[in-house]
Design an enzyme around this catalytic site. Sequence first.
Site, PDB file in Angstrom:
ATOM      1  N   LYS A 247       0.845  -1.186   0.000  1.00 27.41           N
ATOM      2  CA  LYS A 247       0.000   0.000   0.000  1.00 27.41           C
ATOM      3  C   LYS A 247       0.887   1.246   0.000  1.00 27.41           C
ATOM      4  CE  LYS A 247      -4.193   1.823   2.130  1.00 27.41           C
ATOM      5  NZ  LYS A 247      -5.332   1.513   3.020  1.00 27.41           N
ATOM      6  N   GLU A 335     -18.818  -5.659  11.020  1.00 24.12           N
ATOM      7  CA  GLU A 335     -19.778  -4.883  11.810  1.00 24.12           C
ATOM      8  C   GLU A 335     -20.791  -5.776  12.527  1.00 24.12           C
ATOM      9  OE1 GLU A 335     -18.155  -2.349   8.539  1.00 24.12           O
ATOM     10  OE2 GLU A 335     -19.139  -4.310   8.584  1.00 24.12           O
ATOM     11  N   ARG A 363     -24.979  -2.111   8.157  1.00 23.33           N
ATOM     12  CA  ARG A 363     -24.589  -3.468   7.790  1.00 23.33           C
ATOM     13  C   ARG A 363     -24.866  -4.471   8.915  1.00 23.33           C
ATOM     14  NH1 ARG A 363     -20.434  -3.015   3.542  1.00 23.33           N
ATOM     15  NH2 ARG A 363     -19.303  -4.785   4.369  1.00 23.33           N
TER      16      ARG A 363
END
Length: 590
Positions: A247, A335, A363
């Site tokens: 990244k 979640e 969610r």
Amino acid sequence: MKNLLSKIHNPTDVRNLSENQLPQLAKELRDFIIDIVSKKEGHLGASLGVVELTIALHYVFNTPDDLLVWDVGHQAYGHKILTERQAIFHTNRAMNGISGFPKRSESIYDAFGVGHSSTSISAALGMALASQLKGDTGKQHIAVIGDASIASGMAFEGLNHAGVTDANLLVILNDNAIGIDPSIGALKNYLTAVKEGKNPKQNNIIKSLNFDYSGPIDGHDISKLLSELNRLKRVKGPKFLHVITTKGKGLQLAEEDQVKYHAPGKFDAATGKIHPKEESHLPPKFQDVFGHTLVELAQQNEKIIGITPAMPSGSSMKYMMEAFPKRAFDVGIAEQHAVTLSAGMATQGMVVFCNIYSTFLQRAYDQLIHDVALQNLPVIFCLDRAGFVGEDGATHHGIFDIAYLNCIPNMILAAPLDEIELRNLMFTASEGLQHPIAIRYPRGRGENTHWQQPFEKISIGKSKMLQKGTKIAVVSTGTIGTNATKAIAQLENKTLFSHYHFPFIKPLDSASIPQIIDAYEIIITLEEGVLKGGFGQQINTIVASQNKKITIINLGIPDTFIEHGTVLEQQQFCNLDVSSLIQLFNSLSR
């Protein structure tokens, strides 16, 4: 050296290049992303990490006929630039510009709209099965899942189903070991062992799910990517390619501090050095008020627990994790698990602060109802990013929580006016409630530099009069009420206006509303949430029951998705900004 990127308008142009030109294109594409994002801001690290993979995918596959799904969406800047949006990429995330995420209405190359995570495998599998039913056996369906999204339950639901089909599906894991914060959990440890060659080949989770597994391969080696993607094109059934990337690749500081450079703000394109902002004199961010207050409370109460699904930095749960590492949990992009984990801890007497962005709590709605509210467990939900979030746009606004929480039995729903009230709501909840509570607060800064006041307990379900007037009552909930306060202060006829703040949407201070109805000619309700099913509609219901002629005006978010832009622009679109309120108030006071 000839500039290649300036001649690339779509993937066909990419496919017309020779293979040995692609590394140069990768450098130019990476430099282009860095240059634009350094000036315009946005997500950075994730897209830099997949530059070679992006080029290789469009080189090997016949996009847009072959369908490419990105997960998470902020990996897709390079994809957007190569798919007819290079000339307008500078408008990324700006009002009336292109979205920061793939969006079906924006381009035929965006096969599926994505803003959150872990949806790509299910979506691409759905496309692959549909193609199969239509007899289109040659079409390719590719899901690129990265930035820790593979750890979410939904990703495994998709893998579980795909493994018992013969769908033409290729799942590419962009494994960079980090989401916004570093990845956590047993799966991360497993993938690390695979990368380091320490995992026995027979001990392969993906193969066990009936996928043709290959990798891991270097995601920055275009030649290897092309070779493997071309091979996989000819393999039938579900396939899984494990790709290792870095990244922030190509910008040294972004590689070294991947958390900060996920979305760094403005920076120097040559060095990567972030332009400093003078913030010492500014009020705090609500996230930091939450984080520091939680630590204060945890110091006083050893039963306090902190839980967040993959957002310790964004939510400032990191302060709790640093101070009390055994009592604060980052559960990854999960979640549903976060909510039910909180419920389980609450059954054992723990005081659980579950910090979730408002849009992400959507969610876990079933868990919220069945595992928390139905059992009346006093979990404390701190809903970060409630209201407008700005440039992330429609996928990330926290504007539905009032409507979707207000209908759940046993739920307390609170919206503080400022940082001090947020602290006091957290304190009140930590002292013990008989029901679950959700406290919604916005992204960004508050109004008070002296916010660390001694804690005060708040009476549940009581409203406050902020200003007394004679003709018009402004009835607001949450921090958007600050706009009303500022607007009233600038009026010539300010004595006509009363202002009432409702810290609690549920239970509503229904005893005070008939008194307001009797005292004023006009009532204006104000909320930073959707009007349908919202706070204002509750007031309307009570007004209707009183059978009294009175003008009522509801201000909030209309029945449409609000696109990306600044928070101020979004407020202006909905007439919730200070200037729009002044204009309305003046028109009513004539």
